[in-house]
Design an enzyme around this catalytic site. Structure first.
Site, PDB file in Angstrom:
ATOM      1  N   ARG A   1       5.060  48.575  26.168  1.00 36.26           N
ATOM      2  CA  ARG A   1       4.615  47.468  26.733  1.00 36.26           C
ATOM      3  C   ARG A   1       3.314  46.933  26.847  1.00 36.26           C
ATOM      4  O   ARG A   1       2.398  46.304  27.175  1.00 36.26           O
ATOM      5  CB  ARG A   1       4.252  47.318  28.612  1.00 36.26           C
ATOM      6  CG  ARG A   1       6.248  47.432  28.867  1.00 36.26           C
ATOM      7  CD  ARG A   1       6.618  48.281  30.601  1.00 36.26           C
ATOM      8  NE  ARG A   1       6.066  47.147  31.303  1.00 36.26           N
ATOM      9  CZ  ARG A   1       6.309  45.910  31.944  1.00 36.26           C
ATOM     10  NH1 ARG A   1       7.669  45.591  31.164  1.00 36.26           N
ATOM     11  NH2 ARG A   1       5.737  44.707  32.293  1.00 36.26           N
TER      12      ARG A   1
ATOM     13  N   HIS B   1      -5.245  18.887   2.423  1.00 34.96           N
ATOM     14  CA  HIS B   1      -5.998  18.690   3.439  1.00 34.96           C
ATOM     15  C   HIS B   1      -6.253  19.272   3.884  1.00 34.96           C
ATOM     16  O   HIS B   1      -6.901  19.484   5.397  1.00 34.96           O
ATOM     17  CB  HIS B   1      -4.151  17.963   4.906  1.00 34.96           C
ATOM     18  CG  HIS B   1      -3.817  16.467   4.567  1.00 34.96           C
ATOM     19  ND1 HIS B   1      -4.585  15.151   4.528  1.00 34.96           N
ATOM     20  CD2 HIS B   1      -2.433  16.620   4.157  1.00 34.96           C
ATOM     21  CE1 HIS B   1      -3.152  14.380   3.964  1.00 34.96           C
ATOM     22  NE2 HIS B   1      -2.460  14.882   3.705  1.00 34.96           N
TER      23      HIS B   1
ATOM     24  N   TRP C   1      -3.344  48.457  31.169  1.00 32.10           N
ATOM     25  CA  TRP C   1      -3.944  47.444  30.324  1.00 32.10           C
ATOM     26  C   TRP C   1      -5.098  47.361  30.415  1.00 32.10           C
ATOM     27  O   TRP C   1      -4.818  46.189  31.698  1.00 32.10           O
ATOM     28  CB  TRP C   1      -2.333  46.567  29.769  1.00 32.10           C
ATOM     29  CG  TRP C   1      -3.030  45.220  28.916  1.00 32.10           C
ATOM     30  CD1 TRP C   1      -4.328  44.108  29.449  1.00 32.10           C
ATOM     31  CD2 TRP C   1      -3.060  45.258  27.627  1.00 32.10           C
ATOM     32  NE1 TRP C   1      -4.302  43.532  28.616  1.00 32.10           N
ATOM     33  CE2 TRP C   1      -3.596  43.633  26.665  1.00 32.10           C
ATOM     34  CE3 TRP C   1      -2.682  45.599  26.422  1.00 32.10           C
ATOM     35  CZ2 TRP C   1      -3.759  43.616  26.219  1.00 32.10           C
ATOM     36  CZ3 TRP C   1      -2.147  45.097  25.756  1.00 32.10           C
ATOM     37  CH2 TRP C   1      -3.032  44.289  25.250  1.00 32.10           C
TER      38      TRP C   1
ATOM     39  N   ASN D   1       0.326  46.540  38.780  1.00 34.18           N
ATOM     40  CA  ASN D   1       0.760  45.672  37.727  1.00 34.18           C
ATOM     41  C   ASN D   1       0.064  44.357  37.745  1.00 34.18           C
ATOM     42  O   ASN D   1       0.044  43.560  39.165  1.00 34.18           O
ATOM     43  CB  ASN D   1       2.123  45.763  37.007  1.00 34.18           C
ATOM     44  CG  ASN D   1       2.258  47.140  35.858  1.00 34.18           C
ATOM     45  OD1 ASN D   1       1.149  47.756  35.660  1.00 34.18           O
ATOM     46  ND2 ASN D   1       3.437  46.660  36.340  1.00 34.18           N
ATOM     47  N   GLY D   2      -0.530  43.445  37.238  1.00 34.29           N
ATOM     48  CA  GLY D   2      -0.760  41.913  37.265  1.00 34.29           C
ATOM     49  C   GLY D   2      -2.390  41.698  37.474  1.00 34.29           C
ATOM     50  O   GLY D   2      -3.398  42.965  36.919  1.00 34.29           O
TER      51      GLY D   2
ATOM     52  N   LYS E   1       5.064  38.322  12.391  1.00 32.28           N
ATOM     53  CA  LYS E   1       4.753  39.293  12.032  1.00 32.28           C
ATOM     54  C   LYS E   1       4.297  40.581  11.774  1.00 32.28           C
ATOM     55  O   LYS E   1       4.018  41.316  11.802  1.00 32.28           O
ATOM     56  CB  LYS E   1       6.611  39.795  11.524  1.00 32.28           C
ATOM     57  CG  LYS E   1       8.237  39.134  12.849  1.00 32.28           C
ATOM     58  CD  LYS E   1       8.313  40.205  13.063  1.00 32.28           C
ATOM     59  CE  LYS E   1       8.247  40.167  14.378  1.00 32.28           C
ATOM     60  NZ  LYS E   1       7.938  39.005  15.300  1.00 32.28           N
TER      61      LYS E   1
ATOM     62  N   GLU F   1       0.837  40.707  13.513  1.00 35.85           N
ATOM     63  CA  GLU F   1       0.331  41.316  14.556  1.00 35.85           C
ATOM     64  C   GLU F   1       0.523  42.454  14.868  1.00 35.85           C
ATOM     65  O   GLU F   1       0.039  43.530  15.554  1.00 35.85           O
ATOM     66  CB  GLU F   1       1.869  41.242  15.972  1.00 35.85           C
ATOM     67  CG  GLU F   1       3.318  41.386  15.290  1.00 35.85           C
ATOM     68  CD  GLU F   1       4.464  40.115  16.376  1.00 35.85           C
ATOM     69  OE1 GLU F   1       3.608  40.213  17.544  1.00 35.85           O
ATOM     70  OE2 GLU F   1       4.524  40.309  16.007  1.00 35.85           O
TER      71      GLU F   1
ATOM     72  N   CYS G   1       1.258  47.066  31.064  1.00 35.12           N
ATOM     73  CA  CYS G   1       1.051  47.845  32.092  1.00 35.12           C
ATOM     74  C   CYS G   1       2.915  48.429  32.332  1.00 35.12           C
ATOM     75  O   CYS G   1       3.526  47.518  31.827  1.00 35.12           O
ATOM     76  CB  CYS G   1       0.653  47.473  33.603  1.00 35.12           C
ATOM     77  SG  CYS G   1      -1.490  47.120  33.323  1.00 35.12           S
TER      78      CYS G   1
ATOM     79  N   LYS H   1       4.292  44.348  25.203  1.00 35.86           N
ATOM     80  CA  LYS H   1       6.221  43.384  24.915  1.00 35.86           C
ATOM     81  C   LYS H   1       6.224  42.488  25.677  1.00 35.86           C
ATOM     82  O   LYS H   1       6.117  41.385  24.923  1.00 35.86           O
ATOM     83  CB  LYS H   1       6.977  45.306  25.424  1.00 35.86           C
ATOM     84  CG  LYS H   1       8.037  44.229  24.508  1.00 35.86           C
ATOM     85  CD  LYS H   1       8.652  43.862  23.329  1.00 35.86           C
ATOM     86  CE  LYS H   1       9.842  43.451  23.575  1.00 35.86           C
ATOM     87  NZ  LYS H   1       9.932  42.972  21.400  1.00 35.86           N
TER      88      LYS H   1
ATOM     89  N   GLU I   1       6.593  32.286  12.392  1.00 37.57           N
ATOM     90  CA  GLU I   1       6.909  33.669  12.692  1.00 37.57           C
ATOM     91  C   GLU I   1       7.143  35.068  11.341  1.00 37.57           C
ATOM     92  O   GLU I   1       6.890  35.992  12.044  1.00 37.57           O
ATOM     93  CB  GLU I   1       9.004  33.655  13.434  1.00 37.57           C
ATOM     94  CG  GLU I   1       9.489  35.025  12.955  1.00 37.57           C
ATOM     95  CD  GLU I   1       9.067  35.325  14.305  1.00 37.57           C
ATOM     96  OE1 GLU I   1       9.478  36.387  14.689  1.00 37.57           O
ATOM     97  OE2 GLU I   1       8.015  35.023  15.538  1.00 37.57           O
TER      98      GLU I   1
END
Length: 612
Positions: free
Chosen positions: A27, A508, A76, A102-103, A489, A492, A2, A607, A485
């Protein structure tokens, strides 16, 4: 997650609000809205589902709404699906209070039932509408003004919030409050600004205030007054933002992500030079003394996402060089398993934003247990930077793309620098090796430049595998940390399923997933583990996999085993992750571009994850 922006001044508010919201698109959001007021007139609210462009067109790019005071929001979805009705701002029944938030308000259902009993009605499914009407309830019940109404609301709600509020009775003013969600306030030339993050207001002012947890503020044209939860005025000193405003723009690149990939050499050099003086690492500004370092019995690195991956890489380096036991913890799990922490331990919390909800909670837990804490943070004045006992600032500058690149690289550098200095102070390396390691670190920026100069081969490779169904990244030791990583990348921003596995674990169970054409990317920078990883890759090839190898220049024999090989310059193997990650960032980027996706704003991601 948000974004909030607010403005009070002598210019038209709507275009400034829309511009600020555009700077906060990274964001993550699914809808947007603004509320603008012209003097004593009623507040005009306009909302839209989808991209900010829809709201811009709906308001004629802000020109259709007149007024010098307003608030805006990119949402969001948490409570309630993405829709125009659920989008912010929200308004009380009679228009007395308008707010963005926000929250997450955890007890919103309980509060909603209370308000229903007092005659309020609800048009949305959001917790924000509930908190807006709760403010209105206390405002009217006690008739004591905004400070008391907001304070009583803050005491009553449970959860996290950053609130920007407009009251019908107070034209030209914006009231704000926060707990556990980021918010900054800027002042310049008779105008005031509020935002969730610096890029939203950087073009207008560099002088900002950081409002603390459980604090409130009143913004009017060119002034701000702060209050504590008791309603008493408190004094704050402004901070100056040193970022270049252009650093928050694309600067000729098609996407922020590619721009930020290219900014890594400078960001790394700046981070190194911030603590390396005359060939010696000086951690005095970080807040760590030699006595502190000598007393450490155990290190706990706590982080989320890519920051967690830097912690995994740092674990290998710190344990090998400094011989201090290191545990790497996911912040989202750390506090819930009731960790047993050594009283002489050091908890290192890694976060680009310094506002990551789970990381903040982990920091608070460590402090409650009396354990010394260190933050590795990119944003000056953020919660973790303020609250940790010590803070190592990474000088990555503003990072806009959701997929981190330069912040990740600077966090790696911070881990290396701590490892080297800890080893020196504790006597596990001699002076010659200490100096050699520092000189090796200084070569990393130039070597990254060399990799970037040869990125066209990676673009060709990425276009060839843009339609892959599954991709597996494998490696051992530090190479496994890099694989994690690289996999993140790719998945996402391209939405291709990918996984990272420790190469020795393939037999395994994982190798059963390999079939004809499956892409397997092997990272091979650790000489002691090189042949073992090659053997694991060949096992995959014999089952139909297409192999991509990533190794140092000079290891050309790998071409006999792999279908495609990309090389990076040689560096001390402790620091190999800093070079090996660059081709993986580029592959992820080029695959996403080839698939026609929104590289900087991948679906369902934000973000900064500022709520659980």
């Amino acid at each position: 997650m948000c974004g909030i922006v607010g403005f009070s001044g002598s210019h038209q508010a709507a275009p400034i609000l829309l511009d600020g919201l555009e700077k906060l698109e990274y964001r993550g959001y699914d809808s947007a809205g603004i509320a603008v007021r012209d003097g004593d007139k009623d507040i005009t609210v306009v909302k839209a589902k989808g991209r900010l462009q829809v709201l811009k067109e709906k308001t004629d790019f802000g020109n259709a709404i007149k007024g010098f005071n307003g608030i805006g929001h990119t949402r969001w979805a948490t409570h309630g699906e993405p829709s125009e009705i659920n989008a912010h701002p929200h308004v009380s029944d009679d228009g007395n209070v308008t707010a963005v938030h926000n929250g997450i308000i955890e007890n919103y259902q309980e509060l909603k039932e209370k308000l229903l009993r007092h005659g309020y009605s609800f048009y949305s499914q959001t917790d924000t509408e509930v908190v807006t009407k709760l403010i209105d309830y206390y405002y009217k019940k006690y008739n004591m003004g905004p400070v008391d109404a907001i304070a009583k609301t803050m005491v009553r709600v449970r959860g996290s919030y950053a609130l920007a509020i407009m009251f019908k009775d107070y034209p030209g003013e914006i009231w704000v409050a926060r707990k556990d969600s980021p918010m900054i306030i800027g002042i310049s030339d008779g105008e005031s600004y509020v935002a969730s993050d610096v890029p939203a207001i950087l073009k207008y002012t560099r002088n900002v205030y950081y409002i603390g947890d459980l604090e409130m503020a009143r913004l009017s044209q060119g002034s701000v007054t702060f209050f504590n939860l008791d309603g008493d005025e408190i004094q704050k000193k402004p901070s100056e933002i040193t970022w270049d405003a252009e650093s928050a723009e694309k600067g000729g690149f098609e996407h922020f992500m590619m721009k930020e990939i290219h900014e890594q050499p400078k960001a790394i050099a700046d981070t190194i030079n911030s603590v390396v003086k005359d060939g010696v690492i000086d951690l005095s500004e970080v807040g760590l003394t030699d006595e502190d370092i000598k007393s450490i019995s155990q290190i706990y690195i706590v982080a989320c996402g890519s920051a967690y991956h830097t912690g995994v890489a740092s674990q290998y380096v710190i344990e090998d060089l400094a011989r201090i036991p290191v545990r790497v913890e996911l912040a989202s799990e750390f506090r819930y398993r009731k960790p047993l922490l050594d009283k002489n331990g050091l908890v290192i919390v890694v976060s680009q934003s310094g506002e990551t909800a789970d990381s903040k909670a982990a920091l608070n837990l460590a402090k409650e247990m009396g354990i010394k804490t260190l933050g590795i943070v990119n944003v000056v004045g953020s919660f973790i930077a303020r609250e940790a006992d010590s803070c190592f600032y990474t000088l990555a500058g503003p990072e806009i793309a959701v997929a981190t690149t330069k912040a990740y690289s600077c966090q790696l550098i911070a881990g290396y620098l701590l490892a080297i200095q800890f080893a020196k102070v504790r006597g596990t390396i001699d002076d010659d090796y200490y100096s050699k390691l520092i000189e090796e670190l200084k070569t990393i920026p130039q070597k990254i430049e060399r990799i970037l100069d040869e990125k066209e081969r990676l673009q060709w490779f990425a276009s060839k595998y843009a339609n892959a169904k599954d991709v597996f990244f494998i490696g051992r030791g530090i190479d496994y940390a890099v694989s994690m990583e690289g996999s993140l990348k790719l998945k996402e921003i391209s939405y291709i399923h990918s996984e990272a596995y420790a190469a020795g674990e393939l037999k395994h169970g994982t190798i059963s997933l390999i079939e004809d054409g499956t892409l397997v990317i092997g990272i091979l920078t650790q000489s002691d583990l090189y042949e073992k990883t090659v053997s694991n890759m060949v096992e995959c090839k014999s089952r139909g996999a297409y192999l991509c190898g990533l190794t140092f220049y000079g290891k050309y024999e790998i071409e006999d085993s792999c279908n495609f090989v990309t090389y990076v310059p040689k560096v001390d193997e402790h620091f190999a992750a800093s070079l090996a990650v660059i081709p993986l960032q580029l592959i992820g980027y080029y695959v996403s571009v080839a698939r026609g996706l929104d590289v900087d704003k991948p679906r369902n991601l934000a973000k900064s994850v500022t709520v659980e």
